[in-house]
Design a protein around this motif. Structure first.
Motif, PDB file in Angstrom:
ATOM      1  N   SER A 141      12.286  55.149  38.412  1.00  0.00           N
ATOM      2  CA  SER A 141      12.423  56.433  39.100  1.00  0.00           C
ATOM      3  C   SER A 141      11.488  56.489  40.303  1.00  0.00           C
ATOM      4  O   SER A 141      11.594  57.385  41.142  1.00  0.00           O
ATOM      5  CB  SER A 141      12.104  57.589  38.147  1.00  0.00           C
ATOM      6  N   LEU A 142      10.571  55.514  40.391  1.00  0.00           N
ATOM      7  CA  LEU A 142       9.600  55.482  41.483  1.00  0.00           C
ATOM      8  C   LEU A 142       9.777  54.288  42.415  1.00  0.00           C
ATOM      9  O   LEU A 142       9.441  54.351  43.590  1.00  0.00           O
ATOM     10  CB  LEU A 142       8.173  55.450  40.914  1.00  0.00           C
ATOM     11  N   GLY A 143      10.278  53.174  41.899  1.00  0.00           N
ATOM     12  CA  GLY A 143      10.390  51.964  42.703  1.00  0.00           C
ATOM     13  C   GLY A 143      11.594  51.134  42.309  1.00  0.00           C
ATOM     14  O   GLY A 143      12.414  51.537  41.484  1.00  0.00           O
ATOM     15  N   ASP A 144      11.677  49.932  42.883  1.00  0.00           N
ATOM     16  CA  ASP A 144      12.828  49.067  42.656  1.00  0.00           C
ATOM     17  C   ASP A 144      12.390  47.604  42.686  1.00  0.00           C
ATOM     18  O   ASP A 144      11.403  47.238  43.341  1.00  0.00           O
ATOM     19  CB  ASP A 144      13.886  49.251  43.759  1.00  0.00           C
ATOM     20  N   TRP A 145      13.163  46.756  42.010  1.00  0.00           N
ATOM     21  CA  TRP A 145      13.012  45.318  42.154  1.00  0.00           C
ATOM     22  C   TRP A 145      13.818  44.887  43.382  1.00  0.00           C
ATOM     23  O   TRP A 145      14.974  45.251  43.529  1.00  0.00           O
ATOM     24  CB  TRP A 145      13.526  44.581  40.918  1.00  0.00           C
ATOM     25  N   VAL A 146      13.177  44.122  44.278  1.00  0.00           N
ATOM     26  CA  VAL A 146      13.856  43.664  45.488  1.00  0.00           C
ATOM     27  C   VAL A 146      13.680  42.157  45.624  1.00  0.00           C
ATOM     28  O   VAL A 146      12.789  41.559  45.009  1.00  0.00           O
ATOM     29  CB  VAL A 146      13.306  44.364  46.753  1.00  0.00           C
ATOM     30  N   GLU A 147      14.544  41.559  46.423  1.00  0.00           N
ATOM     31  CA  GLU A 147      14.461  40.121  46.647  1.00  0.00           C
ATOM     32  C   GLU A 147      13.244  39.798  47.507  1.00  0.00           C
ATOM     33  O   GLU A 147      13.008  40.427  48.535  1.00  0.00           O
ATOM     34  CB  GLU A 147      15.724  39.608  47.335  1.00  0.00           C
ATOM     35  N   SER A 148      12.466  38.800  47.059  1.00  0.00           N
ATOM     36  CA  SER A 148      11.307  38.353  47.820  1.00  0.00           C
ATOM     37  C   SER A 148      11.729  37.336  48.869  1.00  0.00           C
ATOM     38  O   SER A 148      12.659  36.556  48.652  1.00  0.00           O
ATOM     39  CB  SER A 148      10.273  37.722  46.884  1.00  0.00           C
ATOM     40  N   SER A 149      11.030  37.323  50.003  1.00  0.00           N
ATOM     41  CA  SER A 149      11.336  36.352  51.052  1.00  0.00           C
ATOM     42  C   SER A 149      11.049  34.930  50.607  1.00  0.00           C
ATOM     43  O   SER A 149      11.568  33.975  51.174  1.00  0.00           O
ATOM     44  CB  SER A 149      10.510  36.655  52.308  1.00  0.00           C
ATOM     45  N   SER A 150      10.225  34.784  49.567  1.00  0.00           N
ATOM     46  CA  SER A 150       9.891  33.445  49.066  1.00  0.00           C
ATOM     47  C   SER A 150      10.711  33.083  47.834  1.00  0.00           C
ATOM     48  O   SER A 150      10.466  32.080  47.182  1.00  0.00           O
ATOM     49  CB  SER A 150       8.394  33.370  48.736  1.00  0.00           C
ATOM     50  N   GLY A 151      11.693  33.933  47.504  1.00  0.00           N
ATOM     51  CA  GLY A 151      12.519  33.687  46.330  1.00  0.00           C
ATOM     52  C   GLY A 151      12.096  34.548  45.161  1.00  0.00           C
ATOM     53  O   GLY A 151      10.936  34.945  45.050  1.00  0.00           O
ATOM     54  N   GLY A 152      13.031  34.851  44.267  1.00  0.00           N
ATOM     55  CA  GLY A 152      12.720  35.692  43.128  1.00  0.00           C
ATOM     56  C   GLY A 152      12.688  37.160  43.521  1.00  0.00           C
ATOM     57  O   GLY A 152      13.130  37.557  44.604  1.00  0.00           O
ATOM     58  N   GLN A 153      12.145  37.988  42.619  1.00  0.00           N
ATOM     59  CA  GLN A 153      12.091  39.419  42.852  1.00  0.00           C
ATOM     60  C   GLN A 153      10.668  39.927  42.784  1.00  0.00           C
ATOM     61  O   GLN A 153       9.833  39.397  42.044  1.00  0.00           O
ATOM     62  CB  GLN A 153      12.945  40.156  41.820  1.00  0.00           C
ATOM     63  N   ILE A 154      10.382  40.951  43.569  1.00  0.00           N
ATOM     64  CA  ILE A 154       9.082  41.604  43.521  1.00  0.00           C
ATOM     65  C   ILE A 154       9.313  43.101  43.390  1.00  0.00           C
ATOM     66  O   ILE A 154      10.381  43.610  43.730  1.00  0.00           O
ATOM     67  CB  ILE A 154       8.230  41.308  44.765  1.00  0.00           C
ATOM     68  N   TYR A 185      -9.810  46.187  49.361  1.00  0.00           N
ATOM     69  CA  TYR A 185      -8.588  45.714  48.723  1.00  0.00           C
ATOM     70  C   TYR A 185      -7.922  44.660  49.599  1.00  0.00           C
ATOM     71  O   TYR A 185      -7.730  44.855  50.797  1.00  0.00           O
ATOM     72  CB  TYR A 185      -7.628  46.881  48.493  1.00  0.00           C
ATOM     73  N   PHE A 186      -7.558  43.558  48.971  1.00  0.00           N
ATOM     74  CA  PHE A 186      -6.872  42.476  49.669  1.00  0.00           C
ATOM     75  C   PHE A 186      -5.548  42.191  48.967  1.00  0.00           C
ATOM     76  O   PHE A 186      -5.476  42.171  47.739  1.00  0.00           O
ATOM     77  CB  PHE A 186      -7.706  41.193  49.659  1.00  0.00           C
ATOM     78  N   ILE A 187      -4.522  41.940  49.749  1.00  0.00           N
ATOM     79  CA  ILE A 187      -3.205  41.583  49.227  1.00  0.00           C
ATOM     80  C   ILE A 187      -2.793  40.257  49.848  1.00  0.00           C
ATOM     81  O   ILE A 187      -2.933  40.054  51.058  1.00  0.00           O
ATOM     82  CB  ILE A 187      -2.161  42.658  49.556  1.00  0.00           C
ATOM     83  N   PHE A 188      -2.316  39.329  49.022  1.00  0.00           N
ATOM     84  CA  PHE A 188      -1.828  38.065  49.541  1.00  0.00           C
ATOM     85  C   PHE A 188      -0.431  38.270  50.096  1.00  0.00           C
ATOM     86  O   PHE A 188       0.494  38.667  49.389  1.00  0.00           O
ATOM     87  CB  PHE A 188      -1.803  36.997  48.450  1.00  0.00           C
ATOM     88  N   SER A 189      -0.287  38.045  51.387  1.00  0.00           N
ATOM     89  CA  SER A 189       0.978  38.291  52.077  1.00  0.00           C
ATOM     90  C   SER A 189       1.590  36.976  52.544  1.00  0.00           C
ATOM     91  O   SER A 189       0.886  36.063  52.967  1.00  0.00           O
ATOM     92  CB  SER A 189       0.738  39.201  53.287  1.00  0.00           C
ATOM     93  N   ARG A 190       2.909  36.919  52.476  1.00  0.00           N
ATOM     94  CA  ARG A 190       3.638  35.761  53.000  1.00  0.00           C
ATOM     95  C   ARG A 190       4.354  36.099  54.307  1.00  0.00           C
ATOM     96  O   ARG A 190       5.037  35.257  54.870  1.00  0.00           O
ATOM     97  CB  ARG A 190       4.649  35.271  51.956  1.00  0.00           C
ATOM     98  N   TYR A 191       4.187  37.326  54.757  1.00  0.00           N
ATOM     99  CA  TYR A 191       4.862  37.762  55.969  1.00  0.00           C
ATOM    100  C   TYR A 191       4.152  37.154  57.175  1.00  0.00           C
ATOM    101  O   TYR A 191       2.979  37.419  57.419  1.00  0.00           O
ATOM    102  CB  TYR A 191       4.851  39.286  56.060  1.00  0.00           C
ATOM    103  N   GLY A 192       4.855  36.316  57.916  1.00  0.00           N
ATOM    104  CA  GLY A 192       4.242  35.653  59.064  1.00  0.00           C
ATOM    105  C   GLY A 192       3.356  34.491  58.680  1.00  0.00           C
ATOM    106  O   GLY A 192       2.492  34.070  59.454  1.00  0.00           O
ATOM    107  N   GLY A 193       3.555  33.952  57.472  1.00  0.00           N
ATOM    108  CA  GLY A 193       2.721  32.847  56.990  1.00  0.00           C
ATOM    109  C   GLY A 193       1.745  33.333  55.932  1.00  0.00           C
ATOM    110  O   GLY A 193       1.289  34.481  55.963  1.00  0.00           O
ATOM    111  N   ASP A 194       1.436  32.476  54.974  1.00  0.00           N
ATOM    112  CA  ASP A 194       0.566  32.867  53.868  1.00  0.00           C
ATOM    113  C   ASP A 194      -0.825  33.245  54.369  1.00  0.00           C
ATOM    114  O   ASP A 194      -1.475  32.461  55.080  1.00  0.00           O
ATOM    115  CB  ASP A 194       0.440  31.716  52.866  1.00  0.00           C
TER     116      ASP A 194
END
Length: 301
Positions: A246-259, A201-210
């Motif tokens: 009831s399980l999760g939340d929408w939060v602000e993304s560091s790159s803008g918008g919500q995740i 499994y791979f996830i595209f992360s923006r934390y510390g650079g794309d």
């Protein structure tokens, strides 16, 4: 959309508008997409019938797109880039123009989007994915752009949000990046340069650079991220993003918008619930939550 896999088959389930270049492909509404491993000497006179029998054996109706491969499902690569999820199996020992049908071959790519794609965008995504596959092979030093039996399935859910999917679009750049990375990684596993005992499994992360992050349960630096003794088999959640507040939340993304954030969700980390889901891979979130509630009401003595 949700997905699960058995030792020989990946199943992707949902309510999709989809396009397939595979066996009995086309454009239409489907609820199931699967990629099935066959033996290297597979020689069925009617592959479409074989796929139908496979779907029927799982209790699925005729609204499916199916793919066949000689690549083991343990070499499957799953990549998530925001609203795009890509599944890749890859083997290239049967390149055109010198095919060897006795050896494993075929690059199968399944692209899913949780944001709706118009029919034109579905078809354009096939082009984008194929361009990325060709680039991955070129960067790997191959002299060919594909094998004789490659296939692509593209599927999306919901109302149409995107009508184009070229490489400059929000859809296209995500698909291109995921397929490019996925084909390279899938080939590394199939050809033994990277050894994994289960799908990757791979996830595209923006934390510390794309960049792409491979998640592995072994030696995870975040364990335990919820509680001691948690089960990590579904850390890469097959329901993401469930949108169940009831399980999760929408939060602000560091790159803008919500995740969608599921940092407070423990559902599939709970041993009993995870074991139930393994026994019943068709269970939906409502059923899993109901099962957890039953455990809470009737705890083991």
């Amino acid at each position: 959309m949700k997905y699960y896999y058995t030792p020989d088959t990946l199943f992707v389930r949902g309510d999709f508008r989809a396009a397939s270049t595979g066996i009995a492909g086309g454009v239409g509404r489907v609820t199931t997409i699967f990629n099935h491993t066959v033996t290297t000497d597979f020689d069925h006179t009617d592959p479409a019938k074989y796929l139908w029998e496979l779907a029927a054996s799982r209790g699925y109706g005729p609204d499916y797109f199916g793919l066949l491969t000689a690549v083991s499902m343990r070499h499957l690569c799953v990549l998530q880039y925001d609203f795009i999820t890509v599944f890749v199996t890859a083997g290239v020992t049967n390149p055109n123009p010198d095919p060897d049908p006795a050896r494993p071959h075929t690059i199968n790519i399944i692209v899913t989007s949780r944001e709706g794609l118009g029919d034109g965008a579905l078809l354009e995504t096939i082009i984008t994915a194929t361009e990325a596959k060709a680039m991955a092979l070129r960067e790997a030093g191959r002299s060919f752009t594909g094998t004789t039996t490659d296939a692509v399935v593209v599927a999306s859910e919901g109302e149409v949000d995107h009508v184009y999917a070229g490489t400059f679009t929000e859809v296209g750049r995500r698909v291109y990046a995921a397929v490019l990375h996925g084909v390279r990684e899938a080939l590394d596993r199939q050809e033994g340069r990277v050894v994994r005992e289960r799908p990757t499994y791979f996830i595209f992360s923006r934390y510390g650079g794309d960049h792409w992050v491979e998640w592995q349960p072994e030696g995870c630096p975040y364990y335990p991220c919820h509680f001691e003794g948690q089960v990590c088999d579904f850390c890469y959640c097959p329901f993401y993003p469930c949108r169940d507040e009831s399980l999760g939340d929408w939060v602000e993304s560091s790159s803008g918008g919500q995740i969608w954030s599921c940092s407070r969700c423990t559902l599939l980390h709970e041993p009993e619930v995870a074991a139930y889901f393994k026994r019943n891979p068709e269970a939906n979130l409502k059923e899993l939550k109901k099962y957890r509630a039953s455990l809470e009401e009737n705890p083991k003595k």
